[in-house]
Design an enzyme around this catalytic site. Sequence first.
Site, PDB file in Angstrom:
ATOM      1  N   ARG A  93      14.522 -49.486 -30.087  1.00 59.09           N
ATOM      2  CA  ARG A  93      14.405 -48.378 -29.132  1.00 59.09           C
ATOM      3  C   ARG A  93      15.190 -48.765 -27.880  1.00 59.09           C
ATOM      4  NH1 ARG A  93       9.788 -47.305 -24.943  1.00 59.09           N
ATOM      5  NH2 ARG A  93      10.412 -45.264 -24.219  1.00 59.09           N
ATOM      6  N   HIS A 111      11.641 -39.611 -23.895  1.00 58.92           N
ATOM      7  CA  HIS A 111      10.752 -39.336 -25.046  1.00 58.92           C
ATOM      8  C   HIS A 111      11.504 -38.567 -26.142  1.00 58.92           C
ATOM      9  CE1 HIS A 111       7.078 -39.303 -22.105  1.00 58.92           C
ATOM     10  NE2 HIS A 111       7.150 -40.490 -22.702  1.00 58.92           N
ATOM     11  N   ARG A 154       2.482 -41.419 -12.251  1.00 56.81           N
ATOM     12  CA  ARG A 154       3.707 -40.868 -11.646  1.00 56.81           C
ATOM     13  C   ARG A 154       3.425 -39.471 -11.096  1.00 56.81           C
ATOM     14  NH1 ARG A 154       6.674 -41.970 -16.911  1.00 56.81           N
ATOM     15  NH2 ARG A 154       7.153 -44.185 -16.839  1.00 56.81           N
ATOM     16  N   GLU A 179       6.910 -42.422 -33.135  1.00 58.96           N
ATOM     17  CA  GLU A 179       8.255 -42.825 -32.712  1.00 58.96           C
ATOM     18  C   GLU A 179       8.789 -43.967 -33.572  1.00 58.96           C
ATOM     19  OE1 GLU A 179       6.550 -42.569 -28.618  1.00 58.96           O
ATOM     20  OE2 GLU A 179       8.631 -42.279 -28.054  1.00 58.96           O
ATOM     21  N   ASN A 222      10.604 -52.512 -29.858  1.00 57.72           N
ATOM     22  CA  ASN A 222      10.574 -51.740 -28.611  1.00 57.72           C
ATOM     23  C   ASN A 222      10.285 -52.715 -27.465  1.00 57.72           C
ATOM     24  OD1 ASN A 222      10.024 -50.053 -26.488  1.00 57.72           O
ATOM     25  ND2 ASN A 222       8.441 -48.869 -27.532  1.00 57.72           N
TER      26      ASN A 222
END
Length: 396
Positions: A90, A179, A240, A384, A7
């Site tokens: 990923r 996601h 965010r 993940e 990743n």
Amino acid sequence: MNVLVINCGSSSLKYQVIDTDSEQVLAKGLCERIGIDGRLVYQKTGLDKEITDAPMPTHKEAVSMVLEALVNEKTGALKSLSEVGAVGHRVVHGGEKFTESCLITDEVIKAVEECNDLAPLHNPANIIGINACRELMPGVPMVGVFDTAFHQTMPAKAYMYGIPYDYYDKYKVRKYGFHGTSHSYVSKRVCEYAGLDITKTKTIVCHLGNGSSISAVDGGKSIDTSMGLTPLEGLIMGTRCGDIDPSVVEFIANKDNLDIAGAMNVLNKKSGVDGISGVSSDFRDLWAAADNGNEKAKLALDMFCYRVAKYVGSYVAAMNGVDDIVFTAGIGENDAGVREKVLENLTYLGITVDKAKNDATHGDEAKISTDDSKVAVYVIPTNEELAIARETVALI
Ligand code: ADP
């Protein structure tokens, strides 16, 4: 088979080696500060973490150091690199081109490159990681697993924005969602855990971490999700802002004499619960400050939970019903206080929380609603890397 899961971020690279027969992690770690100086963190399962500072001008040196660590005579998890059967990468943005994971070829890399302007920080780093692995591990099959792919089943009424259609035609401006690997894994896993038939189940997945998103999964397919063209839309996150009136961009830019990039930097990096509280983006710090009477930390927690509850309500409407709600990721798995506050706004659905169970659940699979609750509520830790490893084996 042993799968190396990679990743790549813009200056980091996280990795795990997973034996997909036993689904055990053999080793994991990360490379940090790539392009600055360089640090490798490596941990073989069962042994202590090793930290090595070494120059990593690019991701290639980082991958090379990871491979060396994996076959190190003393602490390596593998005897030789021939024990790596495949690599799962990923990839953040697959645009509309990738509706599922795929074997990486030259054409695939080109198509990922074409999505670069949709994720200018992430996709180029993903491609560099892929190219480094192809060079250092020639002949080993590689698979790309896309953050956006799971949400490609959304209908147009959910993914289109209310702006001129030309922007979609010309530039593919639309909601993509992120996601996806987590939403896919968790929505499947909850059905296994609870013995539900996925084809007949309406699930709302709340992935609440540093980045947070919610999805509505009907019959195993994502039909709506809170993140958009980029991960900025939707929930209030660590730093965010989530949903705001777009006019705020012009307003703060004019007031503070910022250009568009400057205003977007505020919304991406200086907003969210961090920007509201002035304390931290970490929920443990927020609760500690709120307990000490910090009103802005309390407000940040209230705003976060209120927004999650509003999204859940809107996804009940999107699916015209809901069977189960699942909490996952750092906050969703560990923060019983956030779960309780979110669920307080959802009693109209007939939800009753098992308070003792909720309070006792930190990072394990559990049902946190009572047996007579009309909608079941679960905590399912996301994984993940395992999902990427499974997809990788399935494809090769
Ligand atoms: P990401 O993968 O987006 O970086 P994670 O899913 O790992 O994020 O979530 C990280 C966040 O989870 C932290 O910033 C923190 O707010 C929250 N978190 C982690 N552990 C706990 C905990 N024990 N209690 C409350 N919040 C936690």
